[in-house]
Motif scaffolding. Structure first.
Motif, PDB file in Angstrom:
ATOM      1  N   ILE A   1      -8.905 -19.884 -14.871  1.00 21.27           N
ATOM      2  CA  ILE A   1      -8.567 -21.415 -14.372  1.00 21.27           C
ATOM      3  C   ILE A   1      -9.342 -21.781 -13.106  1.00 21.27           C
ATOM      4  CG2 ILE A   1      -6.638 -22.680 -13.316  1.00 21.27           C
ATOM      5  CD1 ILE A   1      -4.828 -20.460 -15.086  1.00 21.27           C
ATOM      6  N   VAL A   2      -9.586 -20.979 -12.084  1.00 29.05           N
ATOM      7  CA  VAL A   2     -10.268 -21.377 -11.041  1.00 29.05           C
ATOM      8  C   VAL A   2     -11.790 -21.881 -11.445  1.00 29.05           C
ATOM      9  CG1 VAL A   2     -11.291 -20.462  -8.732  1.00 29.05           C
ATOM     10  CG2 VAL A   2      -8.812 -19.953  -9.431  1.00 29.05           C
ATOM     11  N   GLY A   3     -12.331 -21.223 -12.257  1.00 35.35           N
ATOM     12  CA  GLY A   3     -13.679 -21.769 -12.903  1.00 35.35           C
ATOM     13  C   GLY A   3     -13.601 -22.988 -13.193  1.00 35.35           C
ATOM     14  N   ALA A   4     -12.703 -23.157 -13.966  1.00 33.11           N
ATOM     15  CA  ALA A   4     -12.567 -24.516 -14.948  1.00 33.11           C
ATOM     16  C   ALA A   4     -12.347 -25.588 -13.886  1.00 33.11           C
ATOM     17  CB  ALA A   4     -11.512 -24.630 -15.974  1.00 33.11           C
ATOM     18  N   ALA A   5     -11.421 -25.331 -12.895  1.00 29.05           N
ATOM     19  CA  ALA A   5     -10.915 -26.429 -11.909  1.00 29.05           C
ATOM     20  C   ALA A   5     -12.142 -26.578 -11.178  1.00 29.05           C
ATOM     21  CB  ALA A   5      -9.657 -25.746 -11.234  1.00 29.05           C
TER      22      ALA A   5
ATOM     23  N   ALA B   1     -15.693 -30.327  -8.706  1.00 28.15           N
ATOM     24  CA  ALA B   1     -16.833 -30.519  -7.845  1.00 28.15           C
ATOM     25  C   ALA B   1     -17.699 -31.709  -8.572  1.00 28.15           C
ATOM     26  CB  ALA B   1     -17.667 -29.168  -7.799  1.00 28.15           C
ATOM     27  N   ALA B   2     -17.631 -31.540  -9.892  1.00 28.72           N
ATOM     28  CA  ALA B   2     -18.337 -32.606 -10.733  1.00 28.72           C
ATOM     29  C   ALA B   2     -17.953 -33.896 -10.311  1.00 28.72           C
ATOM     30  CB  ALA B   2     -18.123 -32.275 -12.192  1.00 28.72           C
ATOM     31  N   THR B   3     -16.591 -34.168  -9.995  1.00 25.86           N
ATOM     32  CA  THR B   3     -16.309 -35.513  -9.775  1.00 25.86           C
ATOM     33  C   THR B   3     -16.465 -35.845  -8.147  1.00 25.86           C
ATOM     34  OG1 THR B   3     -14.084 -34.569  -8.656  1.00 25.86           O
ATOM     35  CG2 THR B   3     -13.902 -35.211 -10.974  1.00 25.86           C
ATOM     36  N   ILE B   4     -16.934 -35.139  -7.462  1.00 26.50           N
ATOM     37  CA  ILE B   4     -17.283 -35.278  -6.048  1.00 26.50           C
ATOM     38  C   ILE B   4     -18.972 -35.610  -6.388  1.00 26.50           C
ATOM     39  CG2 ILE B   4     -17.791 -34.564  -3.912  1.00 26.50           C
ATOM     40  CD1 ILE B   4     -15.485 -32.733  -4.037  1.00 26.50           C
ATOM     41  N   GLY B   5     -19.579 -34.903  -7.224  1.00 27.23           N
ATOM     42  CA  GLY B   5     -21.208 -35.232  -7.571  1.00 27.23           C
ATOM     43  C   GLY B   5     -21.329 -36.540  -7.858  1.00 27.23           C
TER      44      GLY B   5
ATOM     45  N   PHE C   1     -17.597 -18.641 -13.779  1.00 24.72           N
ATOM     46  CA  PHE C   1     -16.662 -18.018 -13.584  1.00 24.72           C
ATOM     47  C   PHE C   1     -15.592 -18.284 -14.842  1.00 24.72           C
ATOM     48  CE2 PHE C   1     -17.851 -17.495  -9.354  1.00 24.72           C
ATOM     49  CZ  PHE C   1     -17.517 -16.206  -9.048  1.00 24.72           C
ATOM     50  N   LEU C   2     -15.667 -19.398 -15.244  1.00 19.75           N
ATOM     51  CA  LEU C   2     -14.843 -19.586 -16.535  1.00 19.75           C
ATOM     52  C   LEU C   2     -15.248 -18.745 -17.555  1.00 19.75           C
ATOM     53  CD1 LEU C   2     -13.007 -21.575 -18.436  1.00 19.75           C
ATOM     54  CD2 LEU C   2     -14.879 -22.718 -18.833  1.00 19.75           C
ATOM     55  N   ALA C   3     -16.492 -18.534 -17.734  1.00 15.78           N
ATOM     56  CA  ALA C   3     -16.994 -17.426 -18.641  1.00 15.78           C
ATOM     57  C   ALA C   3     -16.656 -16.025 -18.448  1.00 15.78           C
ATOM     58  CB  ALA C   3     -18.590 -17.567 -18.735  1.00 15.78           C
ATOM     59  N   MET C   4     -16.394 -15.698 -17.091  1.00 17.04           N
ATOM     60  CA  MET C   4     -16.088 -14.375 -16.890  1.00 17.04           C
ATOM     61  C   MET C   4     -14.824 -14.087 -17.353  1.00 17.04           C
ATOM     62  SD  MET C   4     -18.698 -13.365 -15.965  1.00 17.04           S
ATOM     63  CE  MET C   4     -19.722 -11.990 -15.267  1.00 17.04           C
ATOM     64  N   GLY C   5     -13.937 -15.291 -16.658  1.00 19.51           N
ATOM     65  CA  GLY C   5     -12.491 -15.128 -17.054  1.00 19.51           C
ATOM     66  C   GLY C   5     -12.063 -15.367 -18.377  1.00 19.51           C
ATOM     67  N   VAL C   6     -12.780 -15.678 -19.463  1.00 15.44           N
ATOM     68  CA  VAL C   6     -12.280 -15.637 -20.874  1.00 15.44           C
ATOM     69  C   VAL C   6     -13.127 -14.355 -21.407  1.00 15.44           C
ATOM     70  CG1 VAL C   6     -12.275 -18.200 -20.827  1.00 15.44           C
ATOM     71  CG2 VAL C   6     -14.374 -17.028 -21.583  1.00 15.44           C
ATOM     72  N   GLY C   7     -13.539 -13.616 -20.684  1.00 19.40           N
ATOM     73  CA  GLY C   7     -14.265 -12.352 -21.126  1.00 19.40           C
ATOM     74  C   GLY C   7     -15.387 -12.396 -21.796  1.00 19.40           C
ATOM     75  N   ALA C   8     -16.068 -13.547 -21.644  1.00 18.94           N
ATOM     76  CA  ALA C   8     -17.709 -13.610 -22.092  1.00 18.94           C
ATOM     77  C   ALA C   8     -18.458 -13.506 -20.856  1.00 18.94           C
ATOM     78  CB  ALA C   8     -17.767 -15.177 -22.503  1.00 18.94           C
ATOM     79  N   PHE C   9     -18.751 -12.061 -20.629  1.00 15.94           N
ATOM     80  CA  PHE C   9     -19.492 -11.611 -19.532  1.00 15.94           C
ATOM     81  C   PHE C   9     -20.850 -12.122 -19.882  1.00 15.94           C
ATOM     82  CE2 PHE C   9     -15.879  -8.701 -19.640  1.00 15.94           C
ATOM     83  CZ  PHE C   9     -15.169  -9.252 -18.468  1.00 15.94           C
ATOM     84  N   THR C  10     -21.291 -11.684 -21.264  1.00 15.43           N
ATOM     85  CA  THR C  10     -22.668 -11.974 -21.236  1.00 15.43           C
ATOM     86  C   THR C  10     -23.074 -13.270 -21.285  1.00 15.43           C
ATOM     87  OG1 THR C  10     -22.484 -10.281 -23.034  1.00 15.43           O
ATOM     88  CG2 THR C  10     -24.560 -11.682 -23.233  1.00 15.43           C
ATOM     89  N   ALA C  11     -22.399 -14.311 -21.859  1.00 16.87           N
ATOM     90  CA  ALA C  11     -22.534 -15.832 -21.648  1.00 16.87           C
ATOM     91  C   ALA C  11     -22.465 -16.039 -20.213  1.00 16.87           C
ATOM     92  CB  ALA C  11     -21.349 -16.475 -22.252  1.00 16.87           C
ATOM     93  N   GLY C  12     -21.711 -15.489 -19.454  1.00 16.10           N
ATOM     94  CA  GLY C  12     -21.717 -15.874 -17.918  1.00 16.10           C
ATOM     95  C   GLY C  12     -22.975 -15.606 -17.080  1.00 16.10           C
TER      96      GLY C  12
ATOM     97  N   GLY D   1     -11.316 -27.880 -22.945  1.00 13.09           N
ATOM     98  CA  GLY D   1     -11.178 -29.547 -22.626  1.00 13.09           C
ATOM     99  C   GLY D   1     -11.687 -29.683 -21.167  1.00 13.09           C
ATOM    100  N   THR D   2     -11.275 -29.087 -20.150  1.00 16.95           N
ATOM    101  CA  THR D   2     -11.710 -29.058 -18.800  1.00 16.95           C
ATOM    102  C   THR D   2     -13.134 -28.989 -18.732  1.00 16.95           C
ATOM    103  OG1 THR D   2      -9.480 -28.094 -18.337  1.00 16.95           O
ATOM    104  CG2 THR D   2     -11.116 -28.523 -16.399  1.00 16.95           C
ATOM    105  N   GLY D   3     -13.757 -27.852 -19.288  1.00 12.17           N
ATOM    106  CA  GLY D   3     -14.959 -27.698 -19.456  1.00 12.17           C
ATOM    107  C   GLY D   3     -15.849 -28.587 -20.023  1.00 12.17           C
ATOM    108  N   ALA D   4     -15.544 -29.338 -21.153  1.00 11.80           N
ATOM    109  CA  ALA D   4     -16.051 -30.236 -21.956  1.00 11.80           C
ATOM    110  C   ALA D   4     -16.196 -31.667 -21.020  1.00 11.80           C
ATOM    111  CB  ALA D   4     -15.388 -30.518 -23.162  1.00 11.80           C
ATOM    112  N   ILE D   5     -15.138 -31.905 -20.357  1.00 14.21           N
ATOM    113  CA  ILE D   5     -15.283 -33.045 -19.378  1.00 14.21           C
ATOM    114  C   ILE D   5     -15.874 -32.957 -18.339  1.00 14.21           C
ATOM    115  CG2 ILE D   5     -13.772 -34.605 -17.788  1.00 14.21           C
ATOM    116  CD1 ILE D   5     -11.252 -33.839 -19.798  1.00 14.21           C
ATOM    117  N   ALA D   6     -15.892 -31.700 -17.595  1.00 14.79           N
ATOM    118  CA  ALA D   6     -16.919 -31.389 -16.693  1.00 14.79           C
ATOM    119  C   ALA D   6     -18.409 -31.594 -17.104  1.00 14.79           C
ATOM    120  CB  ALA D   6     -16.625 -29.878 -16.113  1.00 14.79           C
ATOM    121  N   ALA D   7     -18.489 -31.144 -18.508  1.00 11.90           N
ATOM    122  CA  ALA D   7     -19.963 -31.192 -18.922  1.00 11.90           C
ATOM    123  C   ALA D   7     -20.338 -32.734 -19.022  1.00 11.90           C
ATOM    124  CB  ALA D   7     -19.949 -30.494 -20.299  1.00 11.90           C
ATOM    125  N   CYS D   8     -19.274 -33.507 -19.475  1.00  9.96           N
ATOM    126  CA  CYS D   8     -19.618 -34.825 -19.503  1.00  9.96           C
ATOM    127  C   CYS D   8     -20.039 -35.556 -18.199  1.00  9.96           C
ATOM    128  CB  CYS D   8     -18.557 -35.871 -20.062  1.00  9.96           C
ATOM    129  SG  CYS D   8     -18.763 -37.543 -20.315  1.00  9.96           S
TER     130      CYS D   8
END
Lengths: 518, 664
Positions: free
Chosen positions: B293-297, B302-306, B328-339, B438-445
């Motif tokens: 959650i912290v990672g996604a948030a 930060a993206a909005t400020i950017g 951190f989102l990756a780590m939090g969802v157990g995708a350590f390799t992806a992170g 969803g949060t990640g996708a919007i941040a990517a946008c």
């Protein structure tokens, strides 16, 4: 040789004092030279203590001769060191030449008397660390007080009289209580001599322990200083001349914490245990409180003084964890504090000598003007903050992990937040003094450190790294003695619950201290 | 080669000491910069050798520990100066020394003519050493040396221009915020050590030993507390909510520093630490959720400020915070390799972006300087059209931007898409997954938008500086552009080592490589997660396509606003002035922290000093002294020496005694 080296070391400064008596009043250079040479000689004499020290829990280099025999009172000149006092003795002999060298240009009046005071002070401090006779300890303890009183009162700053009197009254109040308890203890033991090991083996009932512990603990708490009896310290530090502050911080304060490890805890273990929550609370309050107060200081020296209170709070917390890591951390932190805070007071002295002010707001941007000074200052600052790789970290870390393992877990958590606060007050001060524009015209002509000043700081800076990167020899040598203190505490706690148990704790030979006949 | 792992941190240490002590005397920039660069390059060579050797070993034997010397031994506590080489630390040392070498080289050109040239390189080497200790540390305490060491170097380098108050403030802020995190790290360490020791008599802080004993740890409970504490440490170091505000201010440091420390290496330490201790973190499902959650948030916040910053480096700084949020989102969802994969690709393209911005600032600075203009060389509103004057910088910057935006074929796409997919499909967080995705996708946008906004404002359109300055604009020298080209190349092709299985063109080497490191963690995860719903390939293809569409939308918006009809942003800010002000001022978080923490602390300190210390304690002490003096003053009168006084007191005494007997 082995049994005379401690006495030789302790009284060498007296030879310096004697020589000083015969030097004409105005030959300042010779007086300084003699004092420095004496302190340096003392340091070299003390070095065989390190090389000759056998890593075990026994007292070594022991010397015991009858001294005063007045009827039933038997006072022995009984000295010796173990892993606990070894490094404090070395710290003392190491700091003294540095302190004397730092006064080269700072003190111009009554140089002879000043040097005599410093050397007498050294005798007192060394004597207190090596005494294994309670009465002898008390005498040296008082001997320290007087030269320090004069150093503050005569060569101090604007408020020197108030500071000196306050220092004297605070310390005296504690000393008197300690003396009363000491004499009472003596009679409880049924007279005889004042041999420390004999008192260790005593088994006192809890009520007696309680009030005796309180008397000793109060005297030591003032020296440490623990919150709330710390208020003499900022004043004494600020008013004392540089060498006075350095010695006060580096060595004198350690008398308090050393007193707990050597006397208050092993002599009165069950009372000590009973008051652990109180002392741990005061230590942790000291850490946080002093850090917060340090943050808002306007005077650099006062800031450093308050940081001392915070550091000593860590030491006390470690000691009261009463396990190997905690006490070892506390002991190391004593040495670290001696090195780092001693260095900080020297640094404050350097800029004070140049500018005759210590107000943070009078400085700014000194890094540009004094790069060597800036580098050394920064190293010392980070050592004080406890950055890994410097000495400050090892002690602080061991204290915290030791306290966390013991029953003082939550105290450790609260005290850990002190690592944040120390970064805040030290770095904020460093930034305001060293960073920014060099806008004050008076600062634009400041010379960088000279050769003498660099020579003073180099050994300290070297120690900061050595003790941070390779603390093993320090820890190893003190470990057995610390184990003994912990065991003493634990065994006597059992004894205290059952007062009828034999007076001799197992493993401690009362009648013949093991190392005497070496 | 593995035996010589201690050389890796030693080389930069030697460089730091050499330049620190002698650099001032040497003065020759080529020697100073050359030695510093050579030292880190030597570390890179040793790292290559170690990587090669590891590759040559069977997968299960790729763990090597080296004790250099005993450090702190006290009672049952033991911490050696020990290094741990395994596939994870091997990747990290490659990134740190590789990117580090390029940035050292770049710095020779960038820092040319600076007064503190030797100081800079000494710090930079010292940083490299600390970072290498951090990633190579075989126990938590060696990691912690590095952990605090990088904080120190960050402090020194942010405060490099120490005569500027803003630089000093930023340096202090960075160090103190990091210290807040370190506090968490320490408590986490204590908790783990104490719990394993007192319950199972395993007194250790050694990573491999903890891993071996990790089956003794419970799920949740004390592990949740310990890992949350460690995560606090990670938020400090890696600039996550709530401890992120130091990173944008850290841009006060020289730009190569921002590239190395505040983008490619140091700030990823938190991610690395979680990876290193994945076998502990995975046992605390609640912590995993907090991390996700912290990672996604952080990613979206930060993206909005950017989107609203005008300083080129600040945009990149917020972008870094946001990208770290993805990790951190990756780590939090157990995708350590992806992170870790994203950590690596991000190191390439973000280092390239920062160095590119440095190249731009360098050119702008010279151009403005020649024209005696005092405009801000970092403000994008003064730039524009730079692609003609600086083609190499432009191309490398553009490919890195495409990479970060997530366009297929570039490195960032592979890693970011993997994270988004795992956020959606992971078996850990159930219903929360859709929000995480969803949060990640919007941040990517947003990412695609603000990055292309930056590119358009900087490199496209008309040049907005005076014609006189414009004539002095030119491409940076080779020493600057060579690192750009190497990093640009990696930004494009660095991702092919970890191509998703779905695309199936290349095997996913990266995942295979890290498999043994995260196997234990995956094993623990299996015991409590519901055998995750099987998602069809069609869904995965669909989401991949969607994320591309999202990126393109972001780019398109940037194009419309900053190329096609540049008047819209101004009208937008005019319509919603409050919103713009809030975003531009970073949602007033700094002010909030001042209000909540800093000012109360100062006030409390002043109160305790002047109120408690001086008034209460000293008041009591002085009061006692006064009473004693007063009493003795009175008693003094009793011993006046006059006979009649004594006679009077005797008479009084007689009266009292008689009275006593009469009235009792």
């Amino acid at each position: 040789m082995n049994d005379t080296i401690l006495s030789l070391m302790t009284f060498t400064p007296l030879i310096g004092v004697l020589i000083l008596f015969f030097i004409p009043k105005d030959s300042h250079a010779i007086q300084r030279g003699v004092a420095f040479a004496t302190a340096l000689a003392t340091f070299f004499i003390s070095l065989p203590l390190v090389t000759g020290f056998v890593t075990n829990a026994e007292y070594q280099f022991v010397k015991s001769v009858p001294w005063i025999a007045a009827g039933p009172f038997q006072m022995n000149y009984h000295v010796g060191i173990d892993g606990i006092s070894l490094w404090l003795v070395i710290l003392t002999t190491f700091i003294m030449p540095i302190a004397i060298l730092s006064t080269w240009t700072a003190v111009e009046e009554k140089v002879k008397e000043y040097m005599i005071c410093l050397l007498l002070l050294e005798v007192g401090m060394l004597g207190a660390f090596i005494s294994l006779d309670l009465f002898l300890f008390y005498i040296f303890w008082e001997v320290m007080l007087i030269p320090m009183y004069f150093i503050i009162g005569i060569w101090g700053g604007k408020q020197k009289i108030y500071a000196a009197v306050k220092f004297f009254i605070y310390t005296m109040a504690g000393s008197v209580l300690m003396l009363v308890a000491l004499i009472a203890l003596y009679f409880k033991a049924g007279g005889g001599d004042f041999n420390l090991t004999r008192f260790y083996a005593l088994s006192l009932d809890p009520a007696t322990q309680t009030w005796m512990f309180l008397a000793f603990a109060f005297a030591f708490a003032i020296k440490v200083p623990l919150f709330p009896v710390h208020t003499w310290l900022p004043l004494a530090h600020t008013e004392a001349p540089t060498a006075g502050s350095v010695i006060l911080a580096a060595i004198l304060l350690k008398m308090g914490t050393y007193g707990y490890v050597r006397f208050a805890i092993p002599l009165f273990p069950s009372a000590s245990e009973q008051f652990t929550p109180l002392l741990a609370t005061l230590s942790v309050i000291g850490v946080i409180y002093a850090s917060l107060v340090a943050m808002v200081q306007e005077d650099v020296k006062k800031l450093v003084a308050y940081s001392s209170v915070a550091h000593l709070g860590f030491v006390m917390l470690g000691i009261y964890a009463l396990n190997q890591q905690g006490v070892a951390g506390g002991m190391l932190q004593m040495l670290n504090h001696g090195v780092s805070t001693g260095a900080l007071f020297l640094i404050v002295g350097f800029i004070y000598e140049r500018r005759h002010t210590r107000l943070i707001s009078d400085f700014g941007g000194l890094s540009k003007q004094m790069p060597i000074f800036a580098t050394i200052f920064m190293i010392v600052t980070f050592s004080s903050i406890g950055l890994p790789g410097t000495n400050g970290f090892v002690g602080e870390f061991l204290v915290l992990i030791g306290a966390f393992e013991s029953n003082l877990r939550w105290y450790a958590v609260v005290a850990s937040s002190g690592v944040i606060l120390s970064a805040v007050y030290m770095l904020w001060m460093f930034q305001r003094v060293m960073f920014g524009e060099l806008d004050n015209p008076k600062n634009k002509t400041l010379p960088d450190l000279n050769a003498r000043e660099i020579a003073i700081m180099l050994p300290l800076v070297a120690l900061i790294f050595v003790m941070g990167i390779y603390p093993t020899p320090f820890i190893d040598k003190m470990a057995p003695a610390i184990d003994r203190v912990i065991q003493q505490g634990k065994m006597k706690q059992v004894a205290a619950v059952v007062p009828q148990m034999p007076m001799v704790a197992p493993g401690v030979d009362v009648t013949v201290p093991p190392a005497v006949h070496k | 080669m593995l035996e010589y792992v201690w050389l890796i941190p030693l080389f930069p240490l030697l460089g730091a000491v050499f330049n620190g002590l002698l650099g001032k005397k040497i003065k020759n920039e080529a020697v100073i910069g050359g030695i510093a660069t050579l030292m880190i390059f030597c570390s890179f060579l040793v790292s290559c050798g170690i990587l090669m050797q590891l590759i040559g070993l069977p997968a299960e034997e790729r763990v090597f520990e080296k004790v250099v010397f005993p450090w702190i031994h006290s009672g049952n506590f033991k911490a050696d100066m020990a290094f741990l080489v395994d596939p994870l630390s091997a990747i990290m040392i490659m990134v740190v020394t590789g990117v580090g070498s390029l940035i050292h080289l770049y710095s020779i050109g960038y820092m040319h003519g600076e007064e503190g040239f030797y100081r800079y390189f000494s710090y930079l080497n010292l940083f490299a050493m600390s970072m290498l200790l951090l990633v190579l540390g075989g126990n938590m305490l060696v990691m912690f040396i590095g952990w605090e060491g990088v904080g120190l170097c960050s402090y020194l380098l942010i405060g490099y221009y120490f005569h500027k108050k803003s630089a000093g403030d930023a340096a202090k802020k960075a160090f103190v915020m990091n210290r807040v995190g370190d506090f968490g790290f320490l408590i986490g360490l204590f908790t783990l050590y104490w719990w394993l020791g007192s319950n199972h008599n395993v007194w250790t802080i050694n990573f491999t030993e903890i891993k071996a004993a990790s089956s003794l740890l419970p799920y949740g409970g004390v592990v949740t507390i310990a890992t949350l504490c460690f995560f606090v440490g990670a938020t400090g170091k890696s600039a996550q909510i709530p401890l992120y505000t130091w990173l944008p201010d850290a841009m006060e440091g020289p730009t190569p520093v921002s590239a190395l420390i505040h983008a490619a290496t140091m700030v990823t330490a938190g991610v690395y630490m979680i990876g290193r201790m994945s076998f502990v973190f995975v046992k605390a499902p609640d912590t995993m959720m907090v991390i996700a959650i912290v990672g996604a948030a952080t990613a979206i916040f930060a993206a909005t400020i950017g989107t609203a910053q005008n300083d080129i480096k600040r945009v990149l700084a917020y972008s870094t915070v946001s990208q770290l949020g993805f990790m951190f989102l990756a780590m939090g969802v157990g995708a350590f390799t992806a992170g870790v994969f994203h950590l690596m690709t991000h190191a390439f393209f973000k280092a390239c972006l920062f160095l590119g911005s440095g190249s731009v600032i360098h050119a702008m600075h010279h151009a403005l300087h020649h024209a005696h203009s005092h405009d801000d060389p970092q403000d994008m509103r003064n730039m524009g059209g730079l692609r003609k004057a600086m083609p190499i910088t432009f191309i490398t910057f553009l490919v890195s931007t495409i990479a970060i935006a997530g366009i297929p074929g570039f490195s960032g796409f592979f890693s970011k898409d993997e994270i988004l997919w795992q956020a959606f499909a992971n078996p850990f967080h159930g219903g929360l997954n859709i929000f995480l995705w969803g949060t990640g996708a919007i941040a990517a946008c947003f990412t695609a938008f603000y990055m292309f906004r930056l590119v358009f404002m900087t490199f496209f359109g008309e040049c907005r500086i005076t014609a006189k300055s414009k004539d002095h604009l030119h491409e940076s020298p080779l020493v600057i552009t060579i690192p750009l080209m190497v990093l640009g190349f990696l930004a494009v092709f660095g991702g092919y080592v970890g191509m998703p299985k779905l695309l199936g063109m290349l095997p996913n080497y990266f995942e295979h490589w890290l498999e043994p490191v995260f196997a234990t963690a995956q094993g623990y995860a299996q015991t409590y997660v519901h055998a995750g719903a099987h998602h069809s390939h069609a869904l995965e293809w669909g989401l991949m396509g969607l994320s591309v569409v999202i990126a393109v939308i972001g780019i398109a918006i940037a194009y419309i606003l900053y190329i096609a009809s540049p008047s819209i942003p101004a009208r937008f800010t005019a319509t919603f002035p409050a919103l713009h002000r809030a975003v531009y001022n970073k949602w007033y978080i700094d002010e909030l922290y001042d209000f909540l923490f800093i000012n109360p602390c100062k006030a409390l300190g002043s109160f305790l000093w002047k109120g408690f210390d001086v008034l209460v304690i000293d008041g009591i002490v002085d009061g006692v002294a006064k009473v004693v003096m007063g009493l003795s003053g009175m008693l003094k009168n009793l011993q006046s020496g006059y006979v009649h006084n004594y006679a009077l007191s005797m008479a009084l005494g007689v009266v009292v005694i008689i009275a006593f007997y009469i009235f009792r």
